[in-house]
Design a protein around this motif. Sequence first.
Motif, PDB file in Angstrom:
ATOM      1  N   UNK A  41       0.849  -1.190   0.000  1.00  0.00           N
ATOM      2  CA  UNK A  41       0.000   0.000   0.000  1.00  0.00           C
ATOM      3  C   UNK A  41       0.884   1.239   0.000  1.00  0.00           C
ATOM      4  N   UNK A  42       0.467   2.278  -0.700  1.00  0.00           N
ATOM      5  CA  UNK A  42       1.297   3.487  -0.776  1.00  0.00           C
ATOM      6  C   UNK A  42       1.415   4.195   0.569  1.00  0.00           C
ATOM      7  N   UNK A  43       2.524   4.902   0.726  1.00  0.00           N
ATOM      8  CA  UNK A  43       2.723   5.775   1.880  1.00  0.00           C
ATOM      9  C   UNK A  43       2.949   7.188   1.350  1.00  0.00           C
ATOM     10  N   UNK A  44       2.555   8.182   2.149  1.00  0.00           N
ATOM     11  CA  UNK A  44       2.804   9.564   1.764  1.00  0.00           C
ATOM     12  C   UNK A  44       3.863  10.126   2.692  1.00  0.00           C
ATOM     13  N   UNK A  45       4.877  10.734   2.080  1.00  0.00           N
ATOM     14  CA  UNK A  45       5.983  11.309   2.848  1.00  0.00           C
ATOM     15  C   UNK A  45       6.220  12.735   2.409  1.00  0.00           C
ATOM     16  N   UNK A  46       6.933  13.479   3.261  1.00  0.00           N
ATOM     17  CA  UNK A  46       7.355  14.837   2.926  1.00  0.00           C
ATOM     18  C   UNK A  46       8.807  14.785   2.466  1.00  0.00           C
ATOM     19  N   UNK A  47       9.111  15.471   1.383  1.00  0.00           N
ATOM     20  CA  UNK A  47      10.481  15.555   0.887  1.00  0.00           C
ATOM     21  C   UNK A  47      10.995  16.951   1.186  1.00  0.00           C
ATOM     22  N   UNK A  48      12.107  17.056   1.868  1.00  0.00           N
ATOM     23  CA  UNK A  48      12.705  18.347   2.229  1.00  0.00           C
ATOM     24  C   UNK A  48      11.725  19.235   2.987  1.00  0.00           C
ATOM     25  N   UNK A  49      10.884  18.648   3.797  1.00  0.00           N
ATOM     26  CA  UNK A  49       9.920  19.369   4.643  1.00  0.00           C
ATOM     27  C   UNK A  49       8.933  20.227   3.850  1.00  0.00           C
ATOM     28  N   UNK A  50       8.714  19.926   2.583  1.00  0.00           N
ATOM     29  CA  UNK A  50       7.774  20.743   1.830  1.00  0.00           C
ATOM     30  C   UNK A  50       6.912  19.959   0.867  1.00  0.00           C
ATOM     31  N   UNK A  52       4.976  16.926  -0.537  1.00  0.00           N
ATOM     32  CA  UNK A  52       4.554  15.562  -0.236  1.00  0.00           C
ATOM     33  C   UNK A  52       4.723  14.671  -1.475  1.00  0.00           C
ATOM     34  N   UNK A  53       4.960  13.391  -1.230  1.00  0.00           N
ATOM     35  CA  UNK A  53       5.128  12.429  -2.314  1.00  0.00           C
ATOM     36  C   UNK A  53       4.477  11.115  -1.883  1.00  0.00           C
ATOM     37  N   UNK A  54       3.810  10.449  -2.826  1.00  0.00           N
ATOM     38  CA  UNK A  54       3.255   9.122  -2.572  1.00  0.00           C
ATOM     39  C   UNK A  54       4.227   8.105  -3.150  1.00  0.00           C
ATOM     40  N   UNK A  55       4.578   7.101  -2.342  1.00  0.00           N
ATOM     41  CA  UNK A  55       5.577   6.113  -2.728  1.00  0.00           C
ATOM     42  C   UNK A  55       4.994   4.710  -2.570  1.00  0.00           C
ATOM     43  N   UNK A  56       5.246   3.858  -3.562  1.00  0.00           N
ATOM     44  CA  UNK A  56       4.868   2.452  -3.467  1.00  0.00           C
ATOM     45  C   UNK A  56       5.778   1.635  -4.377  1.00  0.00           C
ATOM     46  N   UNK A  57       5.721   0.313  -4.235  1.00  0.00           N
ATOM     47  CA  UNK A  57       6.533  -0.566  -5.083  1.00  0.00           C
ATOM     48  C   UNK A  57       5.638  -1.240  -6.113  1.00  0.00           C
ATOM     49  N   UNK A  58       6.238  -1.550  -7.252  1.00  0.00           N
ATOM     50  CA  UNK A  58       5.510  -2.198  -8.343  1.00  0.00           C
ATOM     51  C   UNK A  58       6.347  -3.369  -8.842  1.00  0.00           C
ATOM     52  N   UNK A  59       5.707  -4.528  -9.001  1.00  0.00           N
ATOM     53  CA  UNK A  59       6.396  -5.723  -9.493  1.00  0.00           C
ATOM     54  C   UNK A  59       6.041  -5.941 -10.956  1.00  0.00           C
ATOM     55  N   UNK A  60       7.061  -6.181 -11.773  1.00  0.00           N
ATOM     56  CA  UNK A  60       6.840  -6.597 -13.153  1.00  0.00           C
ATOM     57  C   UNK A  60       7.466  -7.972 -13.323  1.00  0.00           C
ATOM     58  N   UNK A  61       6.846  -8.794 -14.155  1.00  0.00           N
ATOM     59  CA  UNK A  61       7.307 -10.169 -14.351  1.00  0.00           C
ATOM     60  C   UNK A  61       7.741 -10.389 -15.789  1.00  0.00           C
ATOM     61  N   UNK A  62       8.804 -11.150 -15.925  1.00  0.00           N
ATOM     62  CA  UNK A  62       9.279 -11.575 -17.235  1.00  0.00           C
ATOM     63  C   UNK A  62       9.216 -13.093 -17.238  1.00  0.00           C
ATOM     64  N   UNK A  63       8.533 -13.661 -18.222  1.00  0.00           N
ATOM     65  CA  UNK A  63       8.372 -15.116 -18.278  1.00  0.00           C
ATOM     66  C   UNK A  63       8.952 -15.644 -19.583  1.00  0.00           C
ATOM     67  N   UNK A  88       5.207   9.513  -6.748  1.00  0.00           N
ATOM     68  CA  UNK A  88       4.239  10.365  -7.438  1.00  0.00           C
ATOM     69  C   UNK A  88       4.250  11.732  -6.763  1.00  0.00           C
ATOM     70  N   UNK A  89       4.673  12.766  -7.509  1.00  0.00           N
ATOM     71  CA  UNK A  89       4.768  14.124  -6.974  1.00  0.00           C
ATOM     72  C   UNK A  89       3.612  15.019  -7.434  1.00  0.00           C
ATOM     73  N   UNK A  90       3.034  14.755  -8.618  1.00  0.00           N
ATOM     74  CA  UNK A  90       1.963  15.606  -9.147  1.00  0.00           C
ATOM     75  C   UNK A  90       0.804  15.648  -8.146  1.00  0.00           C
ATOM     76  N   UNK A  91       0.387  16.848  -7.697  1.00  0.00           N
ATOM     77  CA  UNK A  91      -0.596  16.948  -6.614  1.00  0.00           C
ATOM     78  C   UNK A  91      -1.874  16.129  -6.806  1.00  0.00           C
ATOM     79  N   UNK A  92      -2.570  16.237  -7.911  1.00  0.00           N
ATOM     80  CA  UNK A  92      -3.813  15.485  -8.097  1.00  0.00           C
ATOM     81  C   UNK A  92      -3.561  13.991  -8.195  1.00  0.00           C
ATOM     82  N   UNK A  93      -2.562  13.615  -8.966  1.00  0.00           N
ATOM     83  CA  UNK A  93      -2.242  12.207  -9.165  1.00  0.00           C
ATOM     84  C   UNK A  93      -1.695  11.584  -7.883  1.00  0.00           C
ATOM     85  N   UNK A  94      -0.914  12.358  -7.144  1.00  0.00           N
ATOM     86  CA  UNK A  94      -0.351  11.890  -5.877  1.00  0.00           C
ATOM     87  C   UNK A  94      -1.467  11.499  -4.909  1.00  0.00           C
TER      88      UNK A  94
END
Length: 147
Positions: A41-50, A52-63, A88-94
């Motif tokens: 699940x994504x987490x929201x963090x502050x970068x340089x105290x100003x 906000x950014x949403x961060x998550x991991x994504x898995x891609x598979x090669x078969x 994700x830094x873009x305000x609406x998308x974040x």
Amino acid sequence: MLRKVAAQVFRQTLRHNSTDVNLILEKSVNRVQLLGRVGQDPVMRQVDSKNPVTIFSLATNEMWRSTEGETNQAGDVSQKTSWHRVSVFKPGLRDLAYQYVKRGSRIYIEGKLDYGEYVDKNLVRRQATTIIADNIIFLSENVREKS
């Protein structure tokens, strides 16, 4: 037509022989497309105290299917999973990503690669590769609001 080609060749020659920064700038592309499943699940963090950014991991598979010798018989199916850190830094998308992206969701991301450094909690300098997302398409049918 010949005049247009000659002008273009002249500009390119100027670009290569000039020391003026405005004349030697070139276009480049830094574009990433990923299709995979969210690992956490994504987490929201502050970068340089100003910012906000949403961060998550994504898995891609090669078969791929391994072949056995010279025969045409199908071999074993092998799979390699790669994990990507998405920011994700873009305000609406974040905010949408934070609210609707869930662990296990299947999503498509467009963005760019970013390379950076950080110091971990043990004061060790580490390098990180991140995908900076500027577009996310939700493909899972079970998208629902966080509670």
